[in-house]
Design an enzyme around this catalytic site. Structure first.
Site, mmCIF file in Angstrom:
data_model
loop_
_atom_site.group_PDB
_atom_site.id
_atom_site.type_symbol
_atom_site.label_atom_id
_atom_site.label_comp_id
_atom_site.label_asym_id
_atom_site.label_seq_id
_atom_site.Cartn_x
_atom_site.Cartn_y
_atom_site.Cartn_z
ATOM 1 N N HIS A 368 0.802 -1.228 0.000
ATOM 2 C CA HIS A 368 0.000 0.000 0.000
ATOM 3 C C HIS A 368 0.830 1.271 0.000
ATOM 4 O O HIS A 368 0.279 2.355 0.194
ATOM 5 C CB HIS A 368 -0.906 0.060 1.230
ATOM 6 N N LYS A 559 -8.525 13.748 4.796
ATOM 7 C CA LYS A 559 -7.638 12.571 4.760
ATOM 8 C C LYS A 559 -6.613 12.770 5.862
ATOM 9 O O LYS A 559 -6.553 13.854 6.455
ATOM 10 C CB LYS A 559 -6.940 12.455 3.410
ATOM 11 N N ARG A 560 -5.797 11.735 6.166
ATOM 12 C CA ARG A 560 -4.728 11.928 7.135
ATOM 13 C C ARG A 560 -3.867 13.113 6.725
ATOM 14 O O ARG A 560 -3.714 13.397 5.530
ATOM 15 C CB ARG A 560 -3.876 10.658 7.244
ATOM 16 N N LYS A 565 0.655 14.419 1.059
ATOM 17 C CA LYS A 565 -0.722 14.701 0.625
ATOM 18 C C LYS A 565 -0.939 16.197 0.408
ATOM 19 O O LYS A 565 -1.955 16.615 -0.153
ATOM 20 C CB LYS A 565 -1.718 14.164 1.651
ATOM 21 N N THR A 667 -8.633 6.426 -1.714
ATOM 22 C CA THR A 667 -9.979 5.864 -1.827
ATOM 23 C C THR A 667 -11.021 6.941 -1.543
ATOM 24 O O THR A 667 -12.144 6.858 -2.032
ATOM 25 C CB THR A 667 -10.172 4.682 -0.845
ATOM 26 N N LYS A 671 -14.873 8.131 -3.216
ATOM 27 C CA LYS A 671 -16.104 8.457 -2.481
ATOM 28 C C LYS A 671 -16.645 9.808 -2.922
ATOM 29 O O LYS A 671 -17.858 9.994 -3.085
ATOM 30 C CB LYS A 671 -15.835 8.442 -0.964
HETATM 31 O O1 HBZ Z 1 -3.715 2.654 1.760
HETATM 32 C C1 HBZ Z 1 -3.072 3.830 2.206
HETATM 33 C C2 HBZ Z 1 -2.450 4.546 1.025
HETATM 34 O O2 HBZ Z 1 -1.755 5.690 1.448
HETATM 35 C C3 HBZ Z 1 -3.577 4.940 0.082
HETATM 36 O O3 HBZ Z 1 -3.032 5.529 -1.076
HETATM 37 C C4 HBZ Z 1 -4.380 3.696 -0.299
HETATM 38 O O4 HBZ Z 1 -5.506 4.067 -1.025
HETATM 39 C C5 HBZ Z 1 -4.823 2.954 0.940
HETATM 40 C C6 HBZ Z 1 -5.538 1.666 0.622
HETATM 41 O O5 HBZ Z 1 -4.816 0.916 -0.294
HETATM 42 N N1 HBZ Z 1 -2.116 3.477 3.218
HETATM 43 C C7 HBZ Z 1 -2.459 3.554 4.521
HETATM 44 O O6 HBZ Z 1 -3.566 3.926 4.871
HETATM 45 N N2 HBZ Z 1 -1.515 3.155 5.423
HETATM 46 C C8 HBZ Z 1 -1.697 3.138 6.747
HETATM 47 O O7 HBZ Z 1 -2.711 3.548 7.295
HETATM 48 C C9 HBZ Z 1 -0.613 2.577 7.587
HETATM 49 C C10 HBZ Z 1 -0.907 2.172 8.866
HETATM 50 C C11 HBZ Z 1 0.099 1.651 9.667
HETATM 51 C C12 HBZ Z 1 1.376 1.555 9.180
HETATM 52 C C13 HBZ Z 1 1.691 1.961 7.897
HETATM 53 C C14 HBZ Z 1 0.680 2.472 7.088
HETATM 54 O O8 HBZ Z 1 2.359 1.036 9.960
#
Ligand code: HBZ
Length: 831
Positions: A368, A559-560, A565, A667, A671
């Site tokens: 991801h 978003k975060r 971003k 995502t 939405k």
């Molecule tokens: O995953 C996100 C991507 O940034 C986004 O582009 C994508 O659409 C989405 C689903 O595929 N990544 C995350 O949300 N990552 C985390 O939340 C995360 C959580 C804990 C971690 C590392 C990343 O240790």
């Protein structure tokens, strides 16, 4: 009430009729909550309502379990450290097809349905996109009737609750379990032990075979809590199984008996720490022991649970990969590769080669992120102290893997160094992405560009080794929650115009296309967006105390908060507009409301400073009479699933402005688009595919491409080369203390970064962004043009249903056929 067609039933207790539902509601108030109306709180009513819904879920859940058991179905196990579910009640009513009826029933009882819905504390067991994707996926799996289990952690505290105090983010504990959780069922009989720490030793078993014994330092018990996950308007209810960590009783007692009460308590406290709290970091790792322990805890418990299921179904372990397809949601559960090997080799005495064959046929891995700082690597010493046996297993996997590499790439020593599961440059690390790649039969990215970049950049060496393992699976989101539930006005209009089939088959939205040229339909479309904006404005008034104008353009970035971003690009543009207005009070600008929302990782100082800047700009701009309400800036606190459901239906412009090549997919972008917002965005992640689907003329594109970003960096990016007079004014205004009551240093860390060393190329894209925003304003003023574009966005968003994504995973990766479920009534179940 109209039940699912062609089904024999009804159970008196779980009938879907309004009368049965009312009776169940009152029964539950009485017998479950132990309350009667004079004493009942809104929460009591919510709990009673939830229990009435739950009975109906359980009937489907039992029917589903019966069907799967009878068929011995192949099952998808989705392993994820996060499931960002959002509130269950409304969604379950939608999926049961009884939302309107239940609303009526509750009203007839003299209660306010919306108040009851708001009682539910959302289970925020995730950070953002990755966790929410897992939630959309299990919804789609159930809707597509694919036997599946979601496995994860039942965090006692989910993602923190964000408050804004004096413009700064403050974190408060998320006590979501405070009033109980009616959606889960505890299954103590399926608890399992998970070992941690200690050391390994060799011994000879009764057949004189040399074996390895892991002598753990600690043991915890994983207790499963099950939540039924309904499909949309079918009889399927799959399971989300989340593990809570508890102290083993025997451990407790032995210490206690020796009189060490304090030690016993410490053991208990330590054990429960494991599932206590979600790590609030997205896209950057912290490398804490507890995090690795959490990962191993839920993975080991889940694999043991799957082996129990095999035993119940009398299947030999040799067929594990036939029974289960395991999807690894990023590398967080990647330790599963080593754990399955340990279970098969150490505990079930399978030969290494056979165990490895089973393992590689079981797992597939979804990546991801492209950010190097987000790739999980564990310091070797730390890893060894938590999982000594697994480190040995990883060494063995690595040795065999590197042998294969040596033969494939004769004499290429540097390739061995790059591919090794152990990073030996300086301090030694275990590379979890490498473990996931080696132990999986399939590796996928989450949007086309991202999957390409994986192959040619981050995982290049693995791609050269095994090109056949790689594929793309563009993300999607569930239209049940993100349209049918959150945007009832739009749902009604769509129902009138094209029927309801789109809820299960989002491609049907294409039927709307001709209506984009129908003036009467456009009028209704606008009225709905306007009504959604009015409702949202009332919410903003309540939460922020700010009055916003529903006639203004609602421009949203939620978003975060992360530098890549580029929320700061957005706020710089706001300041530029403000500057234009102050320089020329009569400047003709389109009135806009800029809405921001998102959490920053608590230790990510720059992200927190961006939040402070947004709020500081808001304070000045919203109060300045010279602006005369033409600009408003709102930072919506505590952006989560619930608030997302409020904001997407009201949005008109969706900000998707990451530096190209950094956002894996996104995502939220989907939405927005399906709810009729237009996108201003870069060529990044799934933006590219959204633009392709909706048409370039219905998308506001700006900025460098991923390739140009790479070239710019290769040449040596110099922000000052991109300085314009207006940008200069903007930065000076910030640094002058104008937004910080004269404090000229407050935002210096931010502005200095942008000026001198900015990996996210904010200045390089600023002009293009500003220019594009002018095009947005121009388009917005042509009401018919804008409405047409909006309709076409919704009409052409069919691809972005997570049903499509799950069908692709199903066909290319899991090969798990769907199993329709026949509804059983209680009488059908013989004891
Ligand atoms: O995953 C996100 C991507 O940034 C986004 O582009 C994508 O659409 C989405 C689903 O595929 N990544 C995350 O949300 N990552 C985390 O939340 C995360 C959580 C804990 C971690 C590392 C990343 O240790």
């Amino acid at each position: 009430m109209k039940p699912v067609e062609n089904e024999p039933y009804e159970d008196e207790r779980t009938a879907l009729t309004k009368e049965a539902f009312k009776r169940a509601f009152l029964d539950n108030l009485f017998y479950v909550q132990g309350k009667f109306p004079a004493l009942a709180t809104q929460n009591d009513y919510y709990q009673a309502l939830a229990c009435a819904v739950r009975d109906r879920l359980l009937q489907r859940w039992i029917s589903t379990a019966a069907a799967y058991t009878k068929q011995g179905s192949r099952t998808v196990a989705y392993f994820s450290a996060e499931f960002l579910m959002g509130p269950h009640l409304g969604n379950n009513l939608i999926n049961l097809g009884i939302y309107a009826q239940v609303r009526e029933a509750i009203a007839e009882l003299g209660l306010d349905f919306d108040t009851l819905l708001r009682q539910e504390e959302e289970p925020g067991l995730g950070n953002g996109g990755l966790g929410r994707l897992a939630a959309c996926f299990i919804d789609s799996l159930a809707t597509l009737e694919i036997p599946s289990l979601g496995y994860g952690i039942r965090y006692e505290f989910g993602i923190f609750h964000q408050e804004i105090v004096d413009g700064w983010q403050m974190e408060r504990t998320d006590k979501w379990l405070r009033f109980g959780n009616p959606w889960e069922i505890l299954r103590p009989e399926w608890a399992v032990e998970v070992r941690l720490g200690g050391h390994t030793e060799q011994y000879r078993d009764e057949h004189e075979r040399l074996r390895i014994r892991w002598v753990p330092g600690k043991v915890v018990v994983g207790v499963p809590y099950d939540t039924p996950i309904l499909g949309y308007r079918n009889n399927t209810a799959n399971t989300l199984r989340l593990w809570k960590a508890e102290a083993p009783e025997s451990f407790d007692f032995s210490t206690f008996n020796r009189g060490d009460y304090g030690g016993a308590v410490r053991q208990k406290v330590w054990s429960e720490t494991l599932s206590k709290v979600l790590y609030p970091n997205d896209e950057q790792i912290q490398g804490k022991t507890l995090r690795l322990e959490q990962q191993y805890f839920f993975v080991s418990a889940s694999l043991q649970d799957m082996m129990r299921i095999m035993r119940v179904q009398k299947l030999p372990l040799e067929r594990f990969h036939e029974k289960f397809a395991v999807q690894l949601n990023d590398t967080h559960p990647a330790i599963a590769v080593a754990e399955l090997m340990r279970l098969l080799v150490d505990e079930h005495v399978l030969p290494w080669e056979q165990a490895w064959d089973i393992t590689c046929k079981t797992f597939s891995y979804t990546n991801h992120t492209l950010l190097p700082e987000a790739l999980e690597c564990w310091p070797l010493e730390l890893f060894k102290s938590v999982l000594p046996r697994h480190l040995d297993i990883i060494y063995e996997i690595n040795a065999r893997f590197l042998d294969e590499v040596r033969i494939r790439f004769y004499g290429d020593e540097s390739r061995l160094v790059r591919l090794s599961l152990i990073d030996e440059n300086g301090e030694r690390y275990v590379r979890m992405a490498h473990l996931a790649c080696v132990g999986s039969h399939t590796i996928n990215g989450v949007a086309e560009l991202h999957s390409e970049l994986l192959k040619h950049d981050v995982l290049k060496d693995f791609y050269e080794m095994w090109p056949h393992k790689f594929s793309n699976k563009t993300n999607g989101v569930t239209p049940r929650r993100w349209m049918a539930l959150s945007n009832p006005r739009l749902t009604n209009l769509l129902g009138d115009a094209i029927g309801d089939a789109w809820i299960k088959n989002l491609d049907e939205l294409i039927e709307l296309e001709p209506l984009a040229d129908d003036a009467a339909f456009r009028q209704r479309w606008r009225e709905i967006k306007h009504a959604n904006k009015v409702e949202f404005a009332a919410f903003v008034k309540e939460r922020n105390g700010i009055a916003i104008d529903p006639q203004s353009l609602f421009d949203v970035q939620v978003k975060r908060i992360h530098e890549y971003k580029r929320q700061h690009l957005n706020i710089l543009h706001v300041i530029a507009l403000y500057h234009r207005l102050r320089s020329d009070p009569n400047a003709d600008i389109q009135p806009r409301t800029f809405i921001f929302g998102g959490k920053a990782a608590p230790a990510y100082h720059l992200a927190k400073l961006i939040i402070k800047l947004i709020n500081s700009v808001a304070d000045v701009v919203n109060r300045d009479p010279a602006v005369n309400d033409r600009l408003k800036v709102v930072f919506l606190p505590n952006f989560n699933v619930t608030n997302g459901q409020r904001v997407y239906p009201a949005a008109e412009l969706s900000e998707q402005i990451s530096t190209a090549g950094k956002e894996a997919s996104g995502t939220g972008n989907m939405k927005f688009s399906m709810n009729g917002a237009l996108t201003i965005g870069t060529m990044d992640g799934a933006n590219i595919e959204i633009r392709q689907e909706v048409g370039a003329e219905n998308f506001f594109l700006f900025g460098l491409t991923a390739e140009q970003v790479a070239q710019t960096k290769a040449r040596g990016y110099r922000p000052l080369d991109h300085m314009t007079p207006e940008l200069q004014e903007v930065i000076s205004l910030i640094n002058s203390g104008f937004f910080s009551r004269g404090d000229t240093e407050l935002f210096r860390a931010l502005t200095d970064g942008l000026l001198w060393h900015d990996p996210y190329l904010v200045f390089a894209d600023f002009e293009s962004y500003s220019e594009c925003q002018l095009q947005v304003s121009k388009a917005y003023r042509d009401v018919d043009r804008w409405t047409r574009m909006s309709i076409l966005n919704t009409a052409r968003s069919g691809k972005f249903s997570s049903d499509r994504t799950i069908r692709e995973y199903g066909a290319d990766i899991w090969r798990a056929p769907s199993v329709p479920v026949r509804l059983l009534s209680q009488q059908d179940v013989k004891v």
